[in-house]
Design a protein around this motif. Sequence first.
Motif, PDB file in Angstrom:
ATOM      1  N   VAL A 518       0.864  -1.188   0.000  1.00 32.15           N
ATOM      2  CA  VAL A 518       0.000   0.000   0.000  1.00 32.15           C
ATOM      3  C   VAL A 518       0.894   1.231   0.000  1.00 32.15           C
ATOM      4  CG1 VAL A 518      -1.851   1.230   1.176  1.00 32.15           C
ATOM      5  CG2 VAL A 518      -1.732  -1.257   1.334  1.00 32.15           C
ATOM      6  N   ASN A 519       0.695   2.106  -0.960  1.00 33.88           N
ATOM      7  CA  ASN A 519       1.518   3.313  -1.051  1.00 33.88           C
ATOM      8  C   ASN A 519       0.660   4.524  -1.352  1.00 33.88           C
ATOM      9  OD1 ASN A 519       4.447   2.964  -0.654  1.00 33.88           O
ATOM     10  ND2 ASN A 519       4.223   1.364  -2.209  1.00 33.88           N
ATOM     11  N   TYR A 520       0.884   5.599  -0.608  1.00 38.96           N
ATOM     12  CA  TYR A 520       0.209   6.876  -0.847  1.00 38.96           C
ATOM     13  C   TYR A 520       1.265   7.962  -1.043  1.00 38.96           C
ATOM     14  CZ  TYR A 520      -4.095   4.788   1.040  1.00 38.96           C
ATOM     15  OH  TYR A 520      -5.191   3.993   1.265  1.00 38.96           O
ATOM     16  N   ASP A 521       1.057   8.811  -2.040  1.00 37.47           N
ATOM     17  CA  ASP A 521       1.890  10.008  -2.145  1.00 37.47           C
ATOM     18  C   ASP A 521       1.500  10.982  -1.032  1.00 37.47           C
ATOM     19  OD1 ASP A 521       3.198   9.061  -4.391  1.00 37.47           O
ATOM     20  OD2 ASP A 521       1.657   9.830  -5.734  1.00 37.47           O
ATOM     21  N   SER A 522       0.212  11.045  -0.763  1.00 41.38           N
ATOM     22  CA  SER A 522      -0.306  11.830   0.361  1.00 41.38           C
ATOM     23  C   SER A 522      -1.618  11.177   0.785  1.00 41.38           C
ATOM     24  CB  SER A 522      -0.545  13.288  -0.044  1.00 41.38           C
ATOM     25  OG  SER A 522      -1.779  13.419  -0.714  1.00 41.38           O
ATOM     26  N   MET A 523      -2.183  11.672   1.899  1.00 41.59           N
ATOM     27  CA  MET A 523      -3.442  11.109   2.394  1.00 41.59           C
ATOM     28  C   MET A 523      -4.649  11.759   1.717  1.00 41.59           C
ATOM     29  SD  MET A 523      -2.079   8.934   4.369  1.00 41.59           S
ATOM     30  CE  MET A 523      -3.534   8.195   5.066  1.00 41.59           C
ATOM     31  N   GLU A 524      -4.408  12.547   0.679  1.00 42.88           N
ATOM     32  CA  GLU A 524      -5.487  13.222  -0.046  1.00 42.88           C
ATOM     33  C   GLU A 524      -6.489  12.221  -0.615  1.00 42.88           C
ATOM     34  OE1 GLU A 524      -7.344  16.689  -0.958  1.00 42.88           O
ATOM     35  OE2 GLU A 524      -5.245  16.806  -0.362  1.00 42.88           O
ATOM     36  N   LYS A 525      -5.984  11.080  -1.114  1.00 47.27           N
ATOM     37  CA  LYS A 525      -6.863  10.040  -1.680  1.00 47.27           C
ATOM     38  C   LYS A 525      -7.838   9.520  -0.636  1.00 47.27           C
ATOM     39  CE  LYS A 525      -4.200   7.982  -5.481  1.00 47.27           C
ATOM     40  NZ  LYS A 525      -3.495   6.763  -5.926  1.00 47.27           N
ATOM     41  N   VAL A 526      -7.359   9.407   0.591  1.00 45.02           N
ATOM     42  CA  VAL A 526      -8.220   8.917   1.680  1.00 45.02           C
ATOM     43  C   VAL A 526      -9.327   9.924   1.952  1.00 45.02           C
ATOM     44  CG1 VAL A 526      -8.293   8.201   4.094  1.00 45.02           C
ATOM     45  CG2 VAL A 526      -6.316   7.606   2.679  1.00 45.02           C
ATOM     46  N   LYS A 527      -8.952  11.202   1.973  1.00 39.61           N
ATOM     47  CA  LYS A 527      -9.955  12.263   2.175  1.00 39.61           C
ATOM     48  C   LYS A 527     -11.028  12.188   1.095  1.00 39.61           C
ATOM     49  CE  LYS A 527     -10.195  16.286   0.596  1.00 39.61           C
ATOM     50  NZ  LYS A 527     -10.035  17.642   0.079  1.00 39.61           N
ATOM     51  N   ASP A 528     -10.611  11.945  -0.147  1.00 43.06           N
ATOM     52  CA  ASP A 528     -11.556  11.898  -1.270  1.00 43.06           C
ATOM     53  C   ASP A 528     -12.529  10.732  -1.135  1.00 43.06           C
ATOM     54  OD1 ASP A 528     -10.338  14.117  -2.301  1.00 43.06           O
ATOM     55  OD2 ASP A 528      -9.094  13.022  -3.737  1.00 43.06           O
ATOM     56  N   ILE A 529     -12.023   9.561  -0.703  1.00 46.65           N
ATOM     57  CA  ILE A 529     -12.907   8.389  -0.611  1.00 46.65           C
ATOM     58  C   ILE A 529     -13.882   8.526   0.558  1.00 46.65           C
ATOM     59  CG2 ILE A 529     -11.592   6.823   0.895  1.00 46.65           C
ATOM     60  CD1 ILE A 529     -12.260   4.592  -1.162  1.00 46.65           C
ATOM     61  N   MET A 530     -13.509   9.305   1.596  1.00 43.16           N
ATOM     62  CA  MET A 530     -14.416   9.494   2.725  1.00 43.16           C
ATOM     63  C   MET A 530     -15.578  10.403   2.331  1.00 43.16           C
ATOM     64  SD  MET A 530     -12.951   7.488   4.630  1.00 43.16           S
ATOM     65  CE  MET A 530     -14.182   7.528   5.900  1.00 43.16           C
ATOM     66  N   GLY A 531     -15.341  11.309   1.359  1.00 41.22           N
ATOM     67  CA  GLY A 531     -16.419  12.166   0.856  1.00 41.22           C
ATOM     68  C   GLY A 531     -16.991  13.072   1.932  1.00 41.22           C
ATOM     69  N   GLY A 532     -18.186  13.607   1.680  1.00 43.32           N
ATOM     70  CA  GLY A 532     -18.871  14.463   2.656  1.00 43.32           C
ATOM     71  C   GLY A 532     -18.049  15.683   3.018  1.00 43.32           C
ATOM     72  N   LYS A 533     -18.226  16.139   4.227  1.00 43.41           N
ATOM     73  CA  LYS A 533     -17.515  17.321   4.711  1.00 43.41           C
ATOM     74  C   LYS A 533     -16.211  16.858   5.357  1.00 43.41           C
ATOM     75  CE  LYS A 533     -18.590  21.756   6.863  1.00 43.41           C
ATOM     76  NZ  LYS A 533     -19.483  22.485   7.779  1.00 43.41           N
ATOM     77  N   SER A 534     -15.167  16.764   4.509  1.00 41.15           N
ATOM     78  CA  SER A 534     -13.888  16.214   4.955  1.00 41.15           C
ATOM     79  C   SER A 534     -12.777  17.241   4.809  1.00 41.15           C
ATOM     80  CB  SER A 534     -13.530  14.965   4.143  1.00 41.15           C
ATOM     81  OG  SER A 534     -14.524  13.968   4.288  1.00 41.15           O
ATOM     82  N   LYS A 535     -11.750  17.105   5.661  1.00 34.44           N
ATOM     83  CA  LYS A 535     -10.646  18.061   5.659  1.00 34.44           C
ATOM     84  C   LYS A 535      -9.337  17.324   5.891  1.00 34.44           C
ATOM     85  CE  LYS A 535      -8.783  22.314   6.200  1.00 34.44           C
ATOM     86  NZ  LYS A 535      -8.737  23.325   5.119  1.00 34.44           N
ATOM     87  N   LEU A 536      -8.309  17.676   5.106  1.00 35.62           N
ATOM     88  CA  LEU A 536      -6.959  17.154   5.313  1.00 35.62           C
ATOM     89  C   LEU A 536      -6.156  18.165   6.128  1.00 35.62           C
ATOM     90  CD1 LEU A 536      -4.739  15.012   4.606  1.00 35.62           C
ATOM     91  CD2 LEU A 536      -4.169  16.454   2.653  1.00 35.62           C
ATOM     92  N   LEU A 537      -5.624  17.713   7.276  1.00 35.72           N
ATOM     93  CA  LEU A 537      -4.781  18.562   8.118  1.00 35.72           C
ATOM     94  C   LEU A 537      -3.397  17.923   8.240  1.00 35.72           C
ATOM     95  CD1 LEU A 537      -7.330  19.336  10.986  1.00 35.72           C
ATOM     96  CD2 LEU A 537      -6.630  20.887   9.165  1.00 35.72           C
ATOM     97  N   LYS A 538      -2.390  18.750   8.491  1.00 34.57           N
ATOM     98  CA  LYS A 538      -1.031  18.222   8.572  1.00 34.57           C
ATOM     99  C   LYS A 538      -0.376  18.591   9.904  1.00 34.57           C
ATOM    100  CE  LYS A 538      -0.183  17.879   3.627  1.00 34.57           C
ATOM    101  NZ  LYS A 538       0.816  17.966   2.546  1.00 34.57           N
ATOM    102  N   LEU A 539       0.370  17.624  10.457  1.00 38.10           N
ATOM    103  CA  LEU A 539       1.208  17.849  11.638  1.00 38.10           C
ATOM    104  C   LEU A 539       2.653  17.736  11.167  1.00 38.10           C
ATOM    105  CD1 LEU A 539      -0.698  15.602  14.236  1.00 38.10           C
ATOM    106  CD2 LEU A 539      -0.884  18.076  13.948  1.00 38.10           C
ATOM    107  N   GLN A 540       3.374  18.840  11.170  1.00 38.72           N
ATOM    108  CA  GLN A 540       4.682  18.864  10.511  1.00 38.72           C
ATOM    109  C   GLN A 540       5.863  19.042  11.455  1.00 38.72           C
ATOM    110  OE1 GLN A 540       3.477  21.902   7.537  1.00 38.72           O
ATOM    111  NE2 GLN A 540       3.893  20.339   5.991  1.00 38.72           N
ATOM    112  N   THR A 541       5.591  18.962  12.752  1.00 39.92           N
ATOM    113  CA  THR A 541       6.687  19.028  13.725  1.00 39.92           C
ATOM    114  C   THR A 541       6.778  17.691  14.445  1.00 39.92           C
ATOM    115  OG1 THR A 541       6.355  21.394  14.061  1.00 39.92           O
ATOM    116  CG2 THR A 541       7.593  20.223  15.754  1.00 39.92           C
ATOM    117  N   THR A 542       7.983  17.153  14.547  1.00 42.25           N
ATOM    118  CA  THR A 542       8.164  15.902  15.268  1.00 42.25           C
ATOM    119  C   THR A 542       8.690  16.195  16.674  1.00 42.25           C
ATOM    120  OG1 THR A 542       9.275  13.751  15.301  1.00 42.25           O
ATOM    121  CG2 THR A 542      10.455  15.558  14.227  1.00 42.25           C
TER     122      THR A 542
END
Length: 675
Positions: A518-542
């Motif tokens: 399973v490979n994703y360039d980003s989680m955008e595809k997951v957001k698209d399949i969930m549909g409805g009122k969906s939002k992609l957020l990022k956590l960029q600090t480790t």
Amino acid sequence: MSLTNKELKKECDYLDNVLTIVNNKITKLKKDNQALASSITEEQKELWQNINEVDVSEIEFANLEIERNIMKAKMYYQTLTKFEHVYQSPYFGRIDFKEPDRETKVYIGLTSVSDDEYNNYVYDWRAPISSLYYDYEIGKAFYYAPQGIIKGIIDLKRQYKISNSKLEYAFDSSLNIQDEMLKEALSHNSSEKMKQIVTTIQKEQNQVIRNTEYDNLVVEGAAGSGKTSVALHRIAFILYRYRKVLKNNEIVIFSPNQVFSEYISDVLPSLGEQNVPCLLFSEFLEILIKEYEDVENYSLLIERYHNTKDELEKRILEIKMNNDFIFLIDRYIEREVLKIKFKDIVINGELIMSKEEVLNDFNNTYLKYKPFRRVEKIIENVSNKYRNTHLKKASGYKAKIKSTFTYNDDILKLMINMYDDLEFLNDVKNKYKININDFKNFSLKEINSSQLKYYDAIIYLYLKAKLKGLNSQFHKKYVIIDEAQDYNLMQYYLIKEYYNQAKFTILGDPNQAITNMVNYDSMEKVKDIMGGKSKLLKLQTTYRSSYEITKFCNSILNLNNVNMINRHSDEVKIINTDKIKVVNILKQLIEDSFKSGFDSVAVLCENKEEALIIKELLKDLKTTKKLYILPVYSSKGLEFDSVIVYDENLSKNKKLYYVASTRALHRLNILKIKK
């Protein structure tokens, strides 16, 4: 900034007041609980003594009353436990928030504390006003309250450390909690259990935790960015926000493995909430698939993938779990639906329903249902009408109605046929450049075994969901999915279909995919399949690893969008050696880590076979501390004070190498084995 003696005296007096209120609550709860326990004992004793003199309805009523009191006693006990914990450390922060017509001193803790006249002394960290503490520095600020947006100015921001009911320190900070408390929390050694992070929640994390604007949140976060902690704190926030209409058993967490479920088990109770059900995806499959007694779990699939020497098997695993495989199955499903044959429904020589009417019902009237369910609805509808008007002649009418349709509704047979379908096989060949006979023979052999493989279980259930539908779980209102990069699009479709009334929070990192399945360039595809009122957020600090370790991990995948915190450790050491010297070097590295005060050390290997070899080599190493020897794929979601990456071939898989390296908090050694 340190406090003056006068300010410190005021803070100590305030703490004493809060502790007095909490202690009074504890005393009252103990007294009430004791009285209730005595009452339950007395009721049970009285019922038993008079069991022969009362009727069944009176016994049932008495038992019901006893059960109610037992539940009440449990609630008392949970509240008592919570306040005993609060007594040790009632709050950790304060803001003074000035509105045009008033100023509020907001002390923030794990739970709210108020006196008998409902004066608030401590605000729950989840209260709307508490969000100011996490989101703003001193100056203009606003928060969302039930009555709307509340604007004002923060003119004081103070942090505390209270342990064993004593104020250890307090200081004012104009920074957004990127300070000593965070550094102190991150400098501690790892624990066997994950801990709550309410005192150090960062702004980007808080925006995920408190988001109620979107039904579905997809969170893409770097390794160590706190995704799992954020997910659990989001659950605690949701339970607080919707406490009148939401129960903990109406939430479900999809976790990657049982060890992980244990690892997170203390977080929600420490936040004053009961744990929510955890579910492995393989358990989800077993619930919905009854045709096979044994369904392969994800851990076995991963072990098989990393340990197999059969290149064909590995390639087929990658094909069947690949995200694009769903489109080939959809094409097969479309062809199967087109194969459904319709004709006039005639019983005993009488035309009951014309072919045109049947087609209209299939294509229009029952369009909201899945194809095979549409046929079932037509059969049910026609049979009901026929039974009502031809009662005396109704023998065998339902079977006769069904016989007018030509289609195969056996999902297992459809899956077997799919692997023997030339058009489908050609699609596979064109897409994945594999010999179709090899693919076909391998697939059919596996389906005919006693165990249904993990990927075929997903495919089987997907066929069923698309053609018949699933019996959805309407009572689940929130679904949390962690390690989201390990789920393919078919799995997301199934989860969404099954929990079709739920809202979703999905957290993952494409860079931590531990296989090429399973490979994703980003989680955008997951957001698209969930549909409805969906939002992609990022956590960029480790926050997990030190600056030096994070810098090294970023270099593995050439990442330049992952921020590092200002906590330092030794540089990452790369040690080149051969197999003859490896045992002594491993022992030395492990002993050095424990001598340095680290509580947990992990040796991470490419696969289970390597891990077993290392265990055997180190069997005479004596230590009372925590030493883990694991394949990398078993360490997902976990963290260790010191990590030794055993690299014979591991670094050839950059993502696996990245996952292994990002498990380290304070020390990372790479042991490269020469050929």
